[in-house]
Design an enzyme around this catalytic site. Structure first.
Site, mmCIF file in Angstrom:
data_model
loop_
_atom_site.group_PDB
_atom_site.id
_atom_site.type_symbol
_atom_site.label_atom_id
_atom_site.label_comp_id
_atom_site.label_asym_id
_atom_site.label_seq_id
_atom_site.Cartn_x
_atom_site.Cartn_y
_atom_site.Cartn_z
ATOM 1 N N ARG A 1 0.819 -1.206 0.000
ATOM 2 C CA ARG A 1 0.000 0.000 0.000
ATOM 3 C C ARG A 1 0.856 1.262 0.000
ATOM 4 N NH1 ARG A 1 -4.934 -2.691 2.121
ATOM 5 N NH2 ARG A 1 -6.638 -1.196 2.117
ATOM 6 N N ARG B 1 -18.606 -3.061 8.571
ATOM 7 C CA ARG B 1 -17.255 -2.899 9.092
ATOM 8 C C ARG B 1 -17.119 -1.493 9.662
ATOM 9 N NH1 ARG B 1 -12.983 -4.887 4.514
ATOM 10 N NH2 ARG B 1 -12.041 -2.920 5.128
ATOM 11 N N ARG C 1 -10.224 6.814 4.118
ATOM 12 C CA ARG C 1 -9.526 5.702 3.438
ATOM 13 C C ARG C 1 -9.217 6.079 1.987
ATOM 14 N NH1 ARG C 1 -13.496 0.924 4.190
ATOM 15 N NH2 ARG C 1 -11.956 -0.348 3.099
HETATM 16 P P1 AMP Z 1 -8.665 -3.737 3.510
HETATM 17 O O1 AMP Z 1 -9.437 -4.866 4.074
HETATM 18 O O2 AMP Z 1 -7.642 -4.166 2.493
HETATM 19 O O3 AMP Z 1 -9.536 -2.601 3.019
HETATM 20 O O4 AMP Z 1 -7.796 -3.134 4.719
HETATM 21 C C1 AMP Z 1 -8.421 -2.582 5.854
HETATM 22 C C2 AMP Z 1 -7.442 -1.752 6.630
HETATM 23 O O5 AMP Z 1 -6.353 -2.564 7.094
HETATM 24 C C3 AMP Z 1 -6.779 -0.625 5.885
HETATM 25 O O6 AMP Z 1 -7.599 0.539 5.782
HETATM 26 C C4 AMP Z 1 -5.538 -0.393 6.726
HETATM 27 O O7 AMP Z 1 -5.854 0.290 7.926
HETATM 28 C C5 AMP Z 1 -5.152 -1.811 7.122
HETATM 29 N N1 AMP Z 1 -4.225 -2.387 6.128
HETATM 30 C C6 AMP Z 1 -4.467 -3.420 5.279
HETATM 31 N N2 AMP Z 1 -3.395 -3.671 4.508
HETATM 32 C C7 AMP Z 1 -2.442 -2.767 4.874
HETATM 33 C C8 AMP Z 1 -1.121 -2.494 4.435
HETATM 34 N N3 AMP Z 1 -0.562 -3.177 3.429
HETATM 35 N N4 AMP Z 1 -0.447 -1.496 5.043
HETATM 36 C C9 AMP Z 1 -0.982 -0.796 6.049
HETATM 37 N N5 AMP Z 1 -2.236 -0.975 6.499
HETATM 38 C C10 AMP Z 1 -2.975 -1.960 5.932
#
Ligand code: AMP
Length: 216
Positions: free
Chosen positions: A87, A160, A171
């Site tokens: 990310r 969520r 986000r």
């Molecule tokens: P997601 O389910 O991929 O939308 O991820 C949910 C949240 O998890 C994100 O908004 C971040 O807070 C955290 N997160 C997931 N992947 C990463 C990553 N590669 N680096 C940092 N934070 C992450």
């Protein structure tokens, strides 16, 4: 086959990754899911990650990278689709080094593109089964019985915490500021296949399969 799926929150990365993993018999590694599992179990890693996630911020790299390294070590023999990592450009560089060390090659980076209006619609209507993780949408993919998970029968379909309107905005800001540049990083390695992420799950999945056929 080793894939990476990339795109803004709500682009359909999780949904498409699950379909791809099943079709090609590879592991779906989602850093977001790994954090949520840790939060559910109340581990120290989960406790640390939760605050960042609930604000729509990125979890710090040291925590995220260590967690990802463990997941890759457990799964890179079978092939994988990586969802939610990298990310940031720093994470992309770390991933490159990790894969080189493990003598693993990335075959393709699938980039899902979706307009912001649709992202907000998708995220704000998303509901997740707290028991088994199955994902629904209040209009596009409602459960057959209202409020009941089709997969496990639980009545715990929740929104969520980071799908609340104010966090969605944060986000998206985080995505554009920190994550979007990662696309260029992989374009320079000639790995990117751009996929229009609008349309139904099966329509997008067909486009992905066409793109993957072309890369083989
Ligand atoms: P997601 O389910 O991929 O939308 O991820 C949910 C949240 O998890 C994100 O908004 C971040 O807070 C955290 N997160 C997931 N992947 C990463 C990553 N590669 N680096 C940092 N934070 C992450």
């Amino acid at each position: 086959m080793n894939l990476l799926i990339f795109g803004p929150p709500g682009a359909g990365k999780g949904t498409q990754s699950a379909l791809i993993a099943k079709q090609f018999n590879i592991k779906h590694i989602s850093t977001g899911d790994l954090f949520r599992e840790n939060i559910k179990k109340g581990t120290p890693l989960g406790v640390e990650a939760q605050g960042y996630m609930n604000r729509g911020a990125l979890v710090p790299d040291d925590v995220t990278v260590k967690m990802l390294e463990g997941a890759l070590a457990a799964n890179d023999k079978q092939g994988f689709i990586l969802d939610g990592f990298p990310r940031t450009i720093d994470q992309a560089k770390v991933l490159g080094a990790m894969l080189t060390n493990r003598k693993v090659k990335l075959d393709c980076v699938l980039v899902l593109t979706v307009e912001t209006k649709m992202i907000v619609e998708r995220l704000s209507g998303r509901r997740v089964c707290q028991k088994c993780g199955e994902v629904f949408h209040i209009t596009a993919r409602p459960p057959s019985k209202p409020g009941i998970c089709d997969k496990c029968g639980s009545d715990q379909l929740i929104q969520r915490p980071d799908d609340k309107a104010e966090v969605i905005t944060k986000r998206l800001d985080t995505f554009w500021a920190q994550t979007a540049p990662v696309k260029k990083f992989y374009e320079e390695m000639d790995l990117v296949r751009e996929i229009d992420g609008t349309g139904s799950e099966s329509q997008v999945f067909m486009k992905i399969q066409d793109a993957l056929r072309e890369t083989q």
